[in-house]
Design an enzyme around this catalytic site. Structure first.
Site, PDB file in Angstrom:
ATOM      1  N   HIS A 173      30.472 -29.666  -5.326  1.00 25.52           N
ATOM      2  CA  HIS A 173      30.766 -27.744  -5.832  1.00 25.52           C
ATOM      3  C   HIS A 173      32.512 -27.373  -6.134  1.00 25.52           C
ATOM      4  O   HIS A 173      32.520 -27.671  -4.749  1.00 25.52           O
ATOM      5  CB  HIS A 173      30.195 -27.047  -5.022  1.00 25.52           C
ATOM      6  CG  HIS A 173      29.782 -26.969  -3.480  1.00 25.52           C
ATOM      7  ND1 HIS A 173      30.711 -25.861  -3.163  1.00 25.52           N
ATOM      8  CD2 HIS A 173      28.290 -27.826  -3.102  1.00 25.52           C
ATOM      9  CE1 HIS A 173      30.237 -26.200  -2.014  1.00 25.52           C
ATOM     10  NE2 HIS A 173      29.632 -27.345  -1.399  1.00 25.52           N
ATOM     11  N   ASP A 175      33.444 -24.614  -5.120  1.00 31.93           N
ATOM     12  CA  ASP A 175      33.040 -22.911  -4.635  1.00 31.93           C
ATOM     13  C   ASP A 175      33.362 -23.977  -2.675  1.00 31.93           C
ATOM     14  O   ASP A 175      32.840 -24.124  -2.323  1.00 31.93           O
ATOM     15  CB  ASP A 175      31.873 -21.968  -4.846  1.00 31.93           C
ATOM     16  CG  ASP A 175      30.824 -22.603  -4.458  1.00 31.93           C
ATOM     17  OD1 ASP A 175      30.720 -23.545  -4.470  1.00 31.93           O
ATOM     18  OD2 ASP A 175      30.795 -21.700  -3.344  1.00 31.93           O
ATOM     19  N   ASP A 208      33.967 -29.217   2.486  1.00 36.47           N
ATOM     20  CA  ASP A 208      32.700 -28.393   2.159  1.00 36.47           C
ATOM     21  C   ASP A 208      33.019 -27.291   0.845  1.00 36.47           C
ATOM     22  O   ASP A 208      32.875 -26.595   0.886  1.00 36.47           O
ATOM     23  CB  ASP A 208      31.448 -27.335   2.846  1.00 36.47           C
ATOM     24  CG  ASP A 208      30.211 -27.737   2.119  1.00 36.47           C
ATOM     25  OD1 ASP A 208      30.091 -28.072   1.141  1.00 36.47           O
ATOM     26  OD2 ASP A 208      30.004 -26.342   2.921  1.00 36.47           O
ATOM     27  N   GLU A 242      27.271 -22.974  -5.267  1.00 37.41           N
ATOM     28  CA  GLU A 242      26.632 -23.571  -4.690  1.00 37.41           C
ATOM     29  C   GLU A 242      25.981 -22.769  -3.022  1.00 37.41           C
ATOM     30  O   GLU A 242      25.177 -22.799  -2.522  1.00 37.41           O
ATOM     31  CB  GLU A 242      27.124 -24.874  -4.093  1.00 37.41           C
ATOM     32  CG  GLU A 242      25.917 -26.209  -3.669  1.00 37.41           C
ATOM     33  CD  GLU A 242      26.252 -25.448  -1.378  1.00 37.41           C
ATOM     34  OE1 GLU A 242      24.543 -26.675  -0.766  1.00 37.41           O
ATOM     35  OE2 GLU A 242      26.622 -25.064  -1.418  1.00 37.41           O
ATOM     36  N   GLU A 243      27.804 -22.177  -3.129  1.00 33.70           N
ATOM     37  CA  GLU A 243      26.842 -21.422  -1.388  1.00 33.70           C
ATOM     38  C   GLU A 243      26.491 -20.319  -1.425  1.00 33.70           C
ATOM     39  O   GLU A 243      25.719 -19.208  -0.499  1.00 33.70           O
ATOM     40  CB  GLU A 243      28.653 -21.408  -0.965  1.00 33.70           C
ATOM     41  CG  GLU A 243      29.562 -22.475  -0.350  1.00 33.70           C
ATOM     42  CD  GLU A 243      29.055 -22.991   0.269  1.00 33.70           C
ATOM     43  OE1 GLU A 243      27.882 -22.853   0.938  1.00 33.70           O
ATOM     44  OE2 GLU A 243      29.906 -24.488   0.517  1.00 33.70           O
ATOM     45  N   ASP A 271      25.330 -36.690  -4.574  1.00 30.53           N
ATOM     46  CA  ASP A 271      25.505 -34.800  -4.599  1.00 30.53           C
ATOM     47  C   ASP A 271      25.547 -35.158  -2.546  1.00 30.53           C
ATOM     48  O   ASP A 271      25.577 -35.948  -1.580  1.00 30.53           O
ATOM     49  CB  ASP A 271      24.550 -33.659  -4.577  1.00 30.53           C
ATOM     50  CG  ASP A 271      25.328 -32.715  -4.432  1.00 30.53           C
ATOM     51  OD1 ASP A 271      25.964 -32.486  -4.334  1.00 30.53           O
ATOM     52  OD2 ASP A 271      24.464 -31.663  -4.503  1.00 30.53           O
ATOM     53  N   HIS A 565      32.069 -23.955   7.464  1.00 30.39           N
ATOM     54  CA  HIS A 565      31.758 -23.342   7.848  1.00 30.39           C
ATOM     55  C   HIS A 565      32.260 -22.084   8.384  1.00 30.39           C
ATOM     56  O   HIS A 565      31.549 -20.684   8.724  1.00 30.39           O
ATOM     57  CB  HIS A 565      30.732 -22.838   7.479  1.00 30.39           C
ATOM     58  CG  HIS A 565      29.214 -23.305   6.171  1.00 30.39           C
ATOM     59  ND1 HIS A 565      28.508 -22.477   5.534  1.00 30.39           N
ATOM     60  CD2 HIS A 565      29.979 -24.417   4.687  1.00 30.39           C
ATOM     61  CE1 HIS A 565      27.765 -23.576   4.470  1.00 30.39           C
ATOM     62  NE2 HIS A 565      28.560 -23.853   3.783  1.00 30.39           N
TER      63      HIS A 565
END
Length: 596
Positions: A173, A175, A208, A242-243, A271, A565
């Site tokens: 992803h 984002d 991530d 995705e987030e 993935d 994160h």
């Protein structure tokens, strides 16, 4: 009598008892199993019958439950082998650092409150990211078909020569989670700098999962440059939200792919996801073959307002706090279903790990011998007997292991009150749940309804528990009430990916590729994701879904999860380069084997 347990011929079952007594007895039986007492001996103990032990205690063959495929390398090809060797050079490493650092510098945050695509200007950052990819990977953009789905979703198609082969799909992803401005001073390097310190690339998205996206793109660009032509079609699908649950990105991309190819049309999906774990003296590779379910529950309390100088005994904030305290006072049951991938890892540990816990091995052996006694339909389960194997694994492994086997609950958001001299008329809390394998979200709704009923009755409030299936923001809120609503984005536990290394399935290819790159001392076992990925939208296009971060650096203690994160997110460059090597080998291996 427990199904599947053979008792001596002389044994006579005790007379029928009341259900409460029977339940208590079954709990004792389960505890005895955990302590190593044969079931027939326990019955003899309760009935004072003298019987002669006749059951054997055969050893459990854990190795047969954790077979490891041989290393799998692509066939030799002089030009391709030379290109693969280039991945180990400093020249490639430096170029790869530049590409990933550049991707991190493109700020591409996604937010939970984003408006419609094309209307909310915060989506426009993905134009910049798409432009960066086009500039950085020119061969991909000139030779592959590029579809833009719902404006910012990117789907790349590399047509294979054999249309009878199901395509391979690689995912990532674009984002990232946002960076709270107040945390920026705590970063070692600025979060959008993409700084390289000689070992790590730092910044939001470095781990991530722009690293995985760039690794995939680097792999395909280099294969194109080397002149490789795949037989099996290769798809690259990159969502952009995705987030915040993927509803604008992956949801549209998966539908686009399904409309083009049909249901059950893909050979395999890889993935982002789980990585490597060092435990019990063994290095495990743990591609995620399962994901826990998901639901958010909103608790709203509506009570009369008024001046704070004449308060009620309990304000709406106090009532909500009382309910939250009750909710947090008891956790969900820790239970390990045998289809849970962690059960397989325990067997792999028992078979291959020099420091595997003796107590765990003993409990695991009893579970294997008496598996029917622990099935969800058994009387033991009906009586909610403790799962001693799961409890011991959780005790030894800590929260990260416990929540592989337990539905989690987290009170994440709370709001209410607008002024210090005004009683709050409306307060609300959001509780996030990740649903254990073997359970459904209904377990959560039933438990919260029971707890809320007690609090509502105590304070004279009307309880409205999941009265409507409407979106949570459209639920009526009567006065003097306690209201429970669920998110419209409920998710069941994901279908579990087949993971038989002895078969010719995609798991065997993935495991063989991993052992070829990292060595035969690596034990590949299926893993489970406590969080959710964009693969939630792809269940209909293949059974073979792997949530897997293949990049690993043996010298990196983070094992590929460098503060994702949070402050100081980073990724080891060696891990990133190894990820490129893995994707290179995997694509070629998938092209050369016949998968079932």
């Amino acid at each position: 009598m427990e199904k599947g347990i053979s008792l001596p011929v002389a044994y006579t079952p005790p007379p029928a008892q009341a259900s409460t007594t029977r339940c208590k007895s079954l709990k004792t039986v389960a505890k005895a199993l955990a302590l190593g007492l044969p079931l027939y001996a326990l019955y003899a103990w309760h009935t004072n019958q003298a019987i002669i032990p006749s059951l054997s205690r055969a050893n459990v063959n854990f190795a047969s439950q954790c077979e490891q495929p041989p290393p799998l390398k692509p066939s030799q090809d002089e030009k391709l082998d030379e290109a693969y060797d280039f991945l180990s050079t400093e020249t490639f490493l430096n170029a790869s650092v530049a590409r990933l650092s550049g991707a991190v510098r493109v700020k591409s945050e996604s937010f939970d409150d984003l408006g419609a695509v094309g209307e909310d200007p915060r989506w426009d950052v993905f134009y910049d990211f798409a432009s960066y990819l086009k500039k950085t990977f020119p061969l991909i953009h000139s030779k592959l078909q590029v579809d833009k789905v719902n404006t910012h979703g990117l789907l790349y198609t590399w047509e294979g020569s054999n249309k009878d082969l199901k395509p391979t799909l690689l995912m990532a992803h674009q984002d990232t989670v946002p960076v709270p401005p107040e945390t920026i001073p705590a970063w070692t390097y600025p979060p959008w700098s993409g700084e390289y310190d000689g070992k790590y690339i730092w910044g939001r998205g470095a781990g991530d999962c722009k690293n995985q996206l760039i690794a995939i793109m680097e792999t395909v660009e280099l294969l194109l440059e080397a002149g490789w032509e795949p037989k099996r079609t290769i798809l690259l699908s990159f969502g952009f939200d995705e987030e915040c649950s993927g509803r604008q990105g992956a949801a549209h991309l998966s539908k686009f792919i399904e409309e083009r190819y049909g249901k059950d049309s893909l050979a395999v999906i890889v993935d982002e996801g789980a990585g490597f774990e060092k435990t019990w003296g063994t290095l495990f590779a743990k591609p995620g073959t399962a994901e826990k379910g998901y639901t958010d529950v909103y608790i709203t309390v509506r009570m009369p307002g008024g001046h704070s100088s004449i308060p009620s005994d309990h304000t709406s904030i106090g009532v909500l706090s009382e309910l939250i305290t009750r909710i947090e006072a008891e956790q969900y049951r820790t239970h390990l279903e045998e289809e849970n991938p962690y059960f397989t890892q325990l067997q792999c540990g028992a078979a291959h790990s020099p420091h595997f816990s003796h107590k765990l091995k003993k409990l695991l052996a009893h579970r294997k011998r008496h598996s029917s006694s622990f099935s969800s339909s058994s009387a033991v389960e009906t009586c909610k007997t403790k799962d001693y194997l799961a409890l011991e694994a959780a005790r030894e492994g800590g929260p990260a292991i416990k929540y592989l086997m337990q539905t989690s609950q987290a009170v994440d958001v709370i709001s209410g009150g607008i002024k210090t001299n005004a009683l709050p008329e409306r307060v609300r809390a959001t509780i996030n749940h990740r649903i254990n394998i073997g359970e459904t979200p209904q377990v959560v709704y039933d438990r919260l309804t029971k707890l809320a009923a007690h609090v509502a009755k105590r304070h004279g409030l009307a309880l409205h528990a999941f009265d409507s299936n409407d979106d949570e923001d459209e639920q009526p809120e009567p006065p003097n009430s306690l209201i429970l609503t669920k998110s419209s984005h409920e998710l069941l536990v994901a279908p579990i990916t087949p993971s038989f290394p002895s078969s010719r399935g995609p798991f065997a290819v993935l495991a063989g590729t991993t052992r070829a790159l990292y060595g035969e001392e690596v034990i590949v076992t299926p893993g489970i994701m406590t969080g959710n990925t964009d693969t939630r939208y792809y269940w209909d296009v293949t059974r073979h879904i792997f949530r897997w971060g293949p990049g690993y650096d043996p010298a990196d203690d983070d094992a590929g999860f460098g503060n994702i994160h949070t402050v100081n997110e980073r990724v080891s460059v060696r891990a990133h380069v190894n990820g490129v090597k893995w994707f290179w080998m995997f694509l070629r291996n998938m092209d050369e084997v016949e998968v079932e």
